[in-house]
Every structure is written in structure tokens, then in C-alpha cells.
Design a protein around this motif. Structure first.
Motif, PDB file in Angstrom:
ATOM      1  N   SER A 211       0.814  -1.223   0.000  1.00  0.00           N
ATOM      2  CA  SER A 211       0.000   0.000   0.000  1.00  0.00           C
ATOM      3  C   SER A 211       0.845   1.270   0.000  1.00  0.00           C
ATOM      4  N   SER A 212       2.118   1.156   0.342  1.00  0.00           N
ATOM      5  CA  SER A 212       3.036   2.298   0.294  1.00  0.00           C
ATOM      6  C   SER A 212       4.420   1.786  -0.064  1.00  0.00           C
ATOM      7  N   ALA A 213       5.321   2.712  -0.379  1.00  0.00           N
ATOM      8  CA  ALA A 213       6.684   2.318  -0.753  1.00  0.00           C
ATOM      9  C   ALA A 213       7.380   1.572   0.372  1.00  0.00           C
ATOM     10  N   THR A 214       7.027   1.897   1.611  1.00  0.00           N
ATOM     11  CA  THR A 214       7.674   1.244   2.742  1.00  0.00           C
ATOM     12  C   THR A 214       7.117  -0.159   3.004  1.00  0.00           C
ATOM     13  N   ASN A 215       6.058  -0.532   2.289  1.00  0.00           N
ATOM     14  CA  ASN A 215       5.488  -1.868   2.436  1.00  0.00           C
ATOM     15  C   ASN A 215       5.895  -2.794   1.299  1.00  0.00           C
ATOM     16  N   MET A 216       6.934  -2.405   0.556  1.00  0.00           N
ATOM     17  CA  MET A 216       7.431  -3.222  -0.545  1.00  0.00           C
ATOM     18  C   MET A 216       8.952  -3.255  -0.524  1.00  0.00           C
ATOM     19  N   PHE A 217       9.502  -4.372  -0.952  1.00  0.00           N
ATOM     20  CA  PHE A 217      10.945  -4.472  -1.172  1.00  0.00           C
ATOM     21  C   PHE A 217      11.165  -5.067  -2.550  1.00  0.00           C
ATOM     22  N   ALA A 218      11.897  -4.358  -3.405  1.00  0.00           N
ATOM     23  CA  ALA A 218      12.230  -4.838  -4.740  1.00  0.00           C
ATOM     24  C   ALA A 218      13.652  -5.379  -4.727  1.00  0.00           C
ATOM     25  N   PHE A 219      13.820  -6.626  -5.121  1.00  0.00           N
ATOM     26  CA  PHE A 219      15.157  -7.216  -5.148  1.00  0.00           C
ATOM     27  C   PHE A 219      16.017  -6.523  -6.210  1.00  0.00           C
ATOM     28  N   PRO A 220      17.296  -6.335  -5.941  1.00  0.00           N
ATOM     29  CA  PRO A 220      18.182  -5.774  -6.965  1.00  0.00           C
ATOM     30  C   PRO A 220      18.343  -6.747  -8.132  1.00  0.00           C
ATOM     31  N   LYS A 221      18.770  -6.220  -9.270  1.00  0.00           N
ATOM     32  CA  LYS A 221      18.890  -7.039 -10.483  1.00  0.00           C
ATOM     33  C   LYS A 221      19.870  -8.189 -10.315  1.00  0.00           C
ATOM     34  N   THR A 222      20.814  -8.028  -9.415  1.00  0.00           N
ATOM     35  CA  THR A 222      21.847  -9.052  -9.240  1.00  0.00           C
ATOM     36  C   THR A 222      21.442 -10.149  -8.248  1.00  0.00           C
ATOM     37  N   ALA A 223      20.261 -10.033  -7.630  1.00  0.00           N
ATOM     38  CA  ALA A 223      19.868 -10.978  -6.594  1.00  0.00           C
ATOM     39  C   ALA A 223      19.569 -12.354  -7.185  1.00  0.00           C
ATOM     40  N   VAL A 224      20.164 -13.377  -6.600  1.00  0.00           N
ATOM     41  CA  VAL A 224      19.961 -14.767  -7.013  1.00  0.00           C
ATOM     42  C   VAL A 224      19.842 -15.606  -5.747  1.00  0.00           C
ATOM     43  N   ILE A 225      18.918 -16.557  -5.752  1.00  0.00           N
ATOM     44  CA  ILE A 225      18.817 -17.488  -4.633  1.00  0.00           C
ATOM     45  C   ILE A 225      19.243 -18.870  -5.121  1.00  0.00           C
ATOM     46  N   ALA A 226      20.201 -19.453  -4.435  1.00  0.00           N
ATOM     47  CA  ALA A 226      20.785 -20.732  -4.842  1.00  0.00           C
ATOM     48  C   ALA A 226      19.819 -21.875  -4.568  1.00  0.00           C
ATOM     49  N   PRO A 227      19.999 -23.014  -5.241  1.00  0.00           N
ATOM     50  CA  PRO A 227      19.110 -24.158  -4.992  1.00  0.00           C
ATOM     51  C   PRO A 227      19.213 -24.661  -3.560  1.00  0.00           C
ATOM     52  N   CYS A 228      18.055 -25.016  -3.000  1.00  0.00           N
ATOM     53  CA  CYS A 228      17.971 -25.569  -1.640  1.00  0.00           C
ATOM     54  C   CYS A 228      18.490 -24.600  -0.582  1.00  0.00           C
ATOM     55  N   SER A 229      18.501 -23.321  -0.892  1.00  0.00           N
ATOM     56  CA  SER A 229      19.084 -22.315  -0.011  1.00  0.00           C
ATOM     57  C   SER A 229      18.062 -21.243   0.353  1.00  0.00           C
ATOM     58  N   TYR A 230      18.498 -20.327   1.205  1.00  0.00           N
ATOM     59  CA  TYR A 230      17.632 -19.315   1.773  1.00  0.00           C
ATOM     60  C   TYR A 230      18.155 -17.910   1.469  1.00  0.00           C
ATOM     61  N   LEU A 231      17.266 -16.940   1.593  1.00  0.00           N
ATOM     62  CA  LEU A 231      17.637 -15.528   1.643  1.00  0.00           C
ATOM     63  C   LEU A 231      16.903 -14.905   2.821  1.00  0.00           C
ATOM     64  N   LEU A 232      17.585 -14.032   3.549  1.00  0.00           N
ATOM     65  CA  LEU A 232      17.009 -13.410   4.732  1.00  0.00           C
ATOM     66  C   LEU A 232      16.871 -11.910   4.522  1.00  0.00           C
ATOM     67  N   LEU A 233      15.656 -11.414   4.721  1.00  0.00           N
ATOM     68  CA  LEU A 233      15.360  -9.992   4.592  1.00  0.00           C
ATOM     69  C   LEU A 233      15.011  -9.447   5.966  1.00  0.00           C
ATOM     70  N   ALA A 234      15.818  -8.526   6.475  1.00  0.00           N
ATOM     71  CA  ALA A 234      15.538  -7.875   7.754  1.00  0.00           C
ATOM     72  C   ALA A 234      14.789  -6.589   7.486  1.00  0.00           C
ATOM     73  N   SER A 235      13.777  -6.307   8.290  1.00  0.00           N
ATOM     74  CA  SER A 235      12.978  -5.111   8.048  1.00  0.00           C
ATOM     75  C   SER A 235      12.759  -4.327   9.332  1.00  0.00           C
ATOM     76  N   GLY A 236      12.648  -3.027   9.157  1.00  0.00           N
ATOM     77  CA  GLY A 236      12.446  -2.146  10.293  1.00  0.00           C
ATOM     78  C   GLY A 236      13.755  -1.638  10.867  1.00  0.00           C
ATOM     79  N   VAL A 237      13.649  -0.692  11.758  1.00  0.00           N
ATOM     80  CA  VAL A 237      14.814  -0.101  12.427  1.00  0.00           C
ATOM     81  C   VAL A 237      15.080  -0.873  13.710  1.00  0.00           C
ATOM     82  N   PRO A 238      16.323  -1.317  13.956  1.00  0.00           N
ATOM     83  CA  PRO A 238      16.614  -2.069  15.183  1.00  0.00           C
ATOM     84  C   PRO A 238      16.177  -1.300  16.423  1.00  0.00           C
ATOM     85  N   SER A 239      15.538  -2.025  17.328  1.00  0.00           N
ATOM     86  CA  SER A 239      15.016  -1.404  18.541  1.00  0.00           C
ATOM     87  C   SER A 239      15.899  -1.742  19.735  1.00  0.00           C
ATOM     88  N   THR A 240      15.512  -1.226  20.871  1.00  0.00           N
ATOM     89  CA  THR A 240      16.269  -1.497  22.096  1.00  0.00           C
ATOM     90  C   THR A 240      15.850  -2.806  22.745  1.00  0.00           C
TER      91      THR A 240
END
Length: 276
Positions: A79-108
Motif C-alpha cells: 500500500s506504500s513504498a515502505t510496504n514493498m521491497f524490490a530485489f536488486p537485479k543481481t539478486a539470485v537465490i541458490a538451490p535448496c538455499s535461503y535468503l534473509l530480509l531484515a525489516s524495520g529499524v533495530p530497537s532497544t
């Protein structure tokens, strides 16, 4: 022509004119969601939200043009730009593997993630009720069900959120996350069946060990057996015709984003008793 005669002609033409395609279930799926970051409570598991993606297939997949989009419980995707993440053109996920996306500002409150995120962005997930989708293309501010045909790869709803696969996962919290069973392998198109609510879930990144079960689990032997009675027959055909023209992934046998003649041809090619 009567409806029965018209269906017979259509089936004959389909069999003669279209070769059946092999089943191609989506290899990529959302494997974990944690939205409890950003809290000042020391009880929170982590200080940021995260989304984990898993590639269950045998080949690397380019994510150029793909997006991860968040929606509130009853809101639109991205619904807003902050509610979407577009992967960069170079992003690749390997077979049987994971990718981790962290979101938000680290809190205390809460600990740092136990592994380094592969990507970071400003999306802030709800800790209790919401939905996350994986798309092949941007679907900005789009309502559930109005996604561009063929672009929605996977989705998970939790708590009271709409747009689930069958039924949403339970309500989450600052201490719990939704974790796909089988370390990402289970995918029956039912969020509540495929995910478990886990206290202090353990995320994986691109450097984490690959899933040891990936590649050793064969695809479903009889994907056209919609009613799971051990054979492909008239009841399964009725289900397919009832979904005709939609993009319901549960019945899209050739995974082209639309249920039509190619799916009918594949069903007819599998007609009869399922292989053991």
C-alpha cells in the motif's frame, strides 16, 4: 450442440492439439515470518522483523524484478513504498538455499538476528496480524485477489489477516514467528498446515547450510488428483472446470498463471489410477 457434446469436442481437440506439460510447482516460497521486532520489550525475540525466502528447486533463481510485499490484516499489498521491497537485479537465490530480509529499524528490545541479513529495508510488519507475499513483479497497492495474473508466487497470512492460502497461521507475537515445516519444504497451499508458530524462531541466510531434504523429496506423484482418492477421474475434472479461467494455484497444473486448456490436457494425460 448440447453442453455435453461441446465438452466432448473440446476435450478431443485439446488432446489432439496440445501436448501435456509437466507439473511445475513453485520452487520459491516464504519460509519464515517474524514481525515482533521494533519493540522496546526485553522479552521480544529479535530487535528487527524478518522474512525468510527458500528455494526448494534444483536450480538457482534470479530475483531481478521480484518483490516482497506486506499488507495489513485487511489492507492491500504494497500500500506504500515502505510496504514493498524490490530485489536488486543481481539478486539470485541458490538451490535448496535461503535468503534473509531484515525489516524495520533495530530497537532497544530483543536480540540481534543470529545470522546477518542478506537484504535490509524499512518495512515494519505487524507483530500479530498481517500478510506477506512474494511476487514476480510489482503489485503496488493491489487488493487481495486483484494481483496481476501470474505474478503472485507465494503468500502467508497470520492472525486475522485475509488473503491466506486456505486458512491463516495463528496470531503471532513479539516472541513468536511463523515457520514453514520441513525447513521450508512443506507446501500444500494451506498456511495453517504448512506453518508452525514457533517461539524464538531461527532464521537462515544465504550462507546457512542448505536444506538436507531438498532434492531428495520427489514432486507429488499425482498432482491432478484433486480429491486425493488415488486416481484422476470425473470428480477431479469437475473441480478443474469449476476453476476454469481463474489463477488459483491449487488447480493450475502447468503453473502458467491461468487454468485452461493446457491444464485440461495434462489432466487427461494423467487420467486413471495414480502411480504408486
Amino acid at each position: 450442440l448440447s453442453r455435453a457434446s461441446l465438452l466432448f469436442v473440446t476435450v478431443r481437440c485439446t488432446v489432439a492439439c496440445i501436448a501435456a506439460h509437466s507439473s511445475a510447482a513453485e520452487a520459491l516460497r516464504i519460509s519464515q515470518v517474524y514481525g515482533g521486532g521494533g519493540s522496546t520489550s526485553a522479552l521480544a525475540s529479535y530487535n528487527v522483523d524478518y522474512i525468510e525466502i527458500f528455494n526448494s528447486g534444483p536450480d538457482p533463481v534470479s530475483l531481478a524484478g521480484w518483490t516482497v510485499e506486506y499488507g495489513s490484516a485487511a489492507g492491500n499489498w504494497g500500500s506504500s513504498a515502505t510496504n514493498m521491497f524490490a530485489f536488486p537485479k543481481t539478486a539470485v537465490i541458490a538451490p535448496c538455499s535461503y535468503l534473509l530480509l531484515a525489516s524495520g529499524v533495530p530497537s532497544t528490545g530483543g536480540a540481534a538476528l543470529p545470522v546477518v541479513a542478506d537484504f535490509s529495508f524499512t518495512m515494519a510488519l505487524s507483530s500479530t496480524n498481517g500478510k506477506v507475499g512474494l511476487f514476480r513483479a510489482v503489485n503496488a497497492n493491489v487488493a487481495c485477489g486483484a494481483e496481476a495474473v501470474g505474478t503472485l508466487v507465494d503468500k502467508v497470512a497470520f492472525g486475522t489477516a485475509n488473503c491466506s492460502e486456505t486458512t491463516a497461521v495463528g496470531v503471532l507475537s513479539n516472541t513468536t514467528g511463523a515457520v514453514r515445516n520441513g525447513a521450508g519444504m512443506d507446501d500444500t497451499d494451506s498456511n495453517i498446515a504448512d506453518f508452525t508458530v514457533v517461539t524464538t524462531p531461527i532464521p537462515h541466510n544465504a550462507a546457512s547450510p542448505t536444506n538436507p531434504n531438498c532434492g531428495s523429496v520427489p514432486p507429488p506423484p499425482c498432482p491432478a488428483d484433486f480429491n486425493a482418492d488415488g486416481s484422476v477421474g470425473a470428480q477431479d475434472l469437475a473441480v478443474l472446470l469449476g476453476a476454469w479461467g481463474t489463477n488459483d494455484a491449487a488447480y493450475d497444473l502447468n503453473a502458467d498463471g491461468i487454468i485452461g486448456a493446457a491444464d485440461l490436457a495434462q489432466m487427461l494425460g494423467a487420467w486413471g489410477v495414480c502411480p504408486s
